[in-house]
Design an enzyme around this catalytic site. Structure first.
Site, PDB file in Angstrom:
ATOM      1  N   GLU A  46       2.983  10.856  -2.396  1.00 30.52           N
ATOM      2  CA  GLU A  46       2.603   9.487  -1.815  1.00 30.52           C
ATOM      3  C   GLU A  46       3.639   8.990  -1.000  1.00 30.52           C
ATOM      4  OE1 GLU A  46      -0.426   7.961  -5.022  1.00 30.52           O
ATOM      5  OE2 GLU A  46       1.385   6.894  -4.825  1.00 30.52           O
ATOM      6  N   SER A  98      -3.013   4.960   1.534  1.00 31.10           N
ATOM      7  CA  SER A  98      -3.907   4.410   2.620  1.00 31.10           C
ATOM      8  C   SER A  98      -5.057   5.390   2.791  1.00 31.10           C
ATOM      9  CB  SER A  98      -3.320   4.210   3.974  1.00 31.10           C
ATOM     10  OG  SER A  98      -2.390   2.999   3.829  1.00 31.10           O
ATOM     11  N   HIS A 157       5.521   5.816  -9.757  1.00 30.57           N
ATOM     12  CA  HIS A 157       4.965   5.388  -8.584  1.00 30.57           C
ATOM     13  C   HIS A 157       6.087   4.576  -7.854  1.00 30.57           C
ATOM     14  CE1 HIS A 157       2.582   3.209  -5.873  1.00 30.57           C
ATOM     15  NE2 HIS A 157       1.393   3.732  -6.176  1.00 30.57           N
ATOM     16  N   GLU A 177       6.160   2.270  -6.398  1.00 25.65           N
ATOM     17  CA  GLU A 177       6.261   0.406  -6.606  1.00 25.65           C
ATOM     18  C   GLU A 177       7.074   0.241  -8.186  1.00 25.65           C
ATOM     19  OE1 GLU A 177       2.029  -0.345  -6.227  1.00 25.65           O
ATOM     20  OE2 GLU A 177       2.212   0.168  -4.051  1.00 25.65           O
ATOM     21  N   LYS A 237      -3.418  -0.601 -10.018  1.00 30.61           N
ATOM     22  CA  LYS A 237      -2.157  -1.620  -9.905  1.00 30.61           C
ATOM     23  C   LYS A 237      -2.282  -2.834 -10.442  1.00 30.61           C
ATOM     24  CE  LYS A 237      -1.149   0.616  -5.432  1.00 30.61           C
ATOM     25  NZ  LYS A 237      -0.619   0.764  -4.205  1.00 30.61           N
ATOM     26  N   GLY A 288      -0.412   1.101   1.262  1.00 29.39           N
ATOM     27  CA  GLY A 288      -0.684  -0.045   1.401  1.00 29.39           C
ATOM     28  C   GLY A 288      -0.381  -0.503   2.694  1.00 29.39           C
ATOM     29  N   ASN A 324      -6.181   3.910  -8.875  1.00 35.09           N
ATOM     30  CA  ASN A 324      -4.883   3.274  -9.281  1.00 35.09           C
ATOM     31  C   ASN A 324      -5.034   1.725  -8.757  1.00 35.09           C
ATOM     32  OD1 ASN A 324      -2.568   1.934  -9.893  1.00 35.09           O
ATOM     33  ND2 ASN A 324      -1.110   3.270  -8.263  1.00 35.09           N
TER      34      ASN A 324
HETATM   35  P1  13P Z   1      -3.005   2.524  -0.906  1.00 37.45           P
HETATM   36  O1  13P Z   1      -4.426   3.364  -1.224  1.00 37.45           O
HETATM   37  O2  13P Z   1      -3.363   0.943  -0.947  1.00 37.45           O
HETATM   38  O3  13P Z   1      -2.172   2.687   0.106  1.00 37.45           O
HETATM   39  O4  13P Z   1      -2.057   2.945  -2.508  1.00 37.45           O
HETATM   40  C1  13P Z   1      -1.898   4.270  -2.459  1.00 37.45           C
HETATM   41  C2  13P Z   1      -1.315   4.225  -3.729  1.00 37.45           C
HETATM   42  O5  13P Z   1      -0.414   3.755  -4.197  1.00 37.45           O
HETATM   43  C3  13P Z   1      -1.842   4.899  -5.004  1.00 37.45           C
HETATM   44  O6  13P Z   1      -0.982   5.247  -6.270  1.00 37.45           O
END
Ligand code: 13P
Length: 259
Positions: free
Chosen positions: A167, A212, A95, A97, A11, A173, A9
Site C-alpha cells: 500500500e 485507490s 496499516h 493509518e 476503516k 485515499g 477495509n
Molecule cells: P483507499 O482504497 O481508500 O485508497 O484505501 C486503501 C487502503 O487503505 C486499504 O487498506
C-alpha cells in the site's frame, strides 16, 4: 495460479444500520462471483454483526488491528483469540493509518503477526513507502526493511499462506493509484525477497495491492502476474463498486493473469 483475494477495509466507518444494508448488498452481489475469495475487515464492535450476517456466505470477515499479547492487563486491547471467538479469519496489521498515527514499530507489527498466526488466523501485513521515499528512489529498501523484521527473526516460512498488502502511502485515499507496472514491480520485489528465505512460502504468499483501487483501474491491476488481489478502502463502502472490483478479480482469474 494463486487464487485472488479481495478484502474490504472499512476503516472507522459504519453503524449497525448502515452495515446491515451493506452486508446484505455484499451478500447478494458477491454470491455469483466464483473463484475469488472475499473478506470484510470491520471495526471491532461490528465483528458479531459480521459473524451473524456473513456466516455461510462466500465472504469472510476480520479485524483491522490486534494486541501483541495473548491475554492480560492491557486496557483497550483485543487479543487474536477474541477475534477468533467471533469467527474472524483475517487481521490487517501495520496499516499506515495506524503505524503513522500511533507510531507502531516494525517489531510491534511483527509480534502481532505471530500472535495472529498462532491463533490460526491469517495476517494481512501492510507495507508501503511515502511519496518522498519513492521520489528519492529508496522505495525498495523501505519495503525490504518492513518485511525483513519478520524474515530475519522468524524466517520465510511464516509467510506461507499469509497475506502481504503493498500500500504505497501516497496512493491511499488520494485517488492516485500506483500504475499496474509500478505495483507489479514492487510485488515481484516482495515475492523475491521472501523467496530468498523460503521459495515455497514465496509462491503461496498472497500479495494484495491497496491504494485507490476502484472499478476503473481494478482490471488492469489485478491482471498483473504478482498482484493476487486488492485491499480496498473507499470503494469497499459502496456495494456496486466492490462488486465491480470482485468481477475484475474473477476476470483476471479466468484470463490467467498478465502474460
Ligand atoms: P483507499 O482504497 O481508500 O485508497 O484505501 C486503501 C487502503 O487503505 C486499504 O487498506
Amino acid at each position: 495460479m494463486r487464487r485472488k483475494l479481495v478484502v474490504a477495509n472499512w476503516k472507522m466507518h459504519g453503524s449497525l444500520a448502515s452495515n446491515q444494508a451493506l452486508f446484505e448488498a455484499f451478500k447478494q452481489k458477491l454470491a455469483p462471483i466464483k473463484n475469488v475469495d472475499f473478506a470484510v475487515c470491520v471495526p471491532y464492535p461490528y465483528l458479531a454483526q459480521a459473524q451473524s450476517l456473513l456466516a455461510g456466505t462466500n465472504i469472510a470477515w476480520g479485524a483491522q488491528n490486534v494486541a501483541r499479547y495473548p491475554v492480560g492487563a492491557y486496557t483497550g486491547e483485543v487479543s487474536a483469540t477474541m477475534l477468533k471467538d467471533f469467527g474472524a479469519s483475517y487481521v490487517i496489521l501495520g496499516h499506515s493509518e495506524r503505524s503513522t498515527a500511533y507510531c507502531e514499530s516494525a517489531e510491534n507489527i511483527a509480534a502481532k503477526f505471530m500472535m495472529v498466526k498462532e491463533a490460526g488466523l491469517t495476517p494481512v501485513l501492510c507495507v508501503g513507502e511515502t511519496l518522498q521515499e519513492r521520489e528519492s528512489g529508496v522505495m525498495e529498501r523501505v519495503i525490504a526493511e518492513q518485511i525483513d523484521e519478520l524474515l530475519l527473526t522468524k524466517g520465510g516460512g511464516v509467510f506461507a499462506n499469509a497475506v502481504v498488502s503493498y500500500e504505497p502511502i501516497w496512493a491511499i485515499g488520494t485517488g492516485l493509484s500506483a500504475s499496474p507496472e509500478q505495483a507489479q514491480s514492487m510485488h515481484e520485489f516482495i515475492r523475491n525477497r521472501i523467496a530468498g528465505y523460503d521459495a515455497e512460502a514465496a509462491q503461496s504468499v498472497c500479495i494484495l495491492y491497496g491504494g485507490s483501487v476502484n472499478p476503473v483501474n481494478a482490471a488492469q491491476l489485478l491482471v498483473m502476474q504478482d498482484i493476487d488481489g486488492g485491499l480496498i478502502g473507499r470503494c469497499s463502502l459502496d456495494a456496486n463498486d466492490f462488486e465491480k472490483i470482485g468481477q475484475a478479480a474473477a476476470f483476471a482469474t479466468q484470463t490467467g493473469g498478465a502474460k
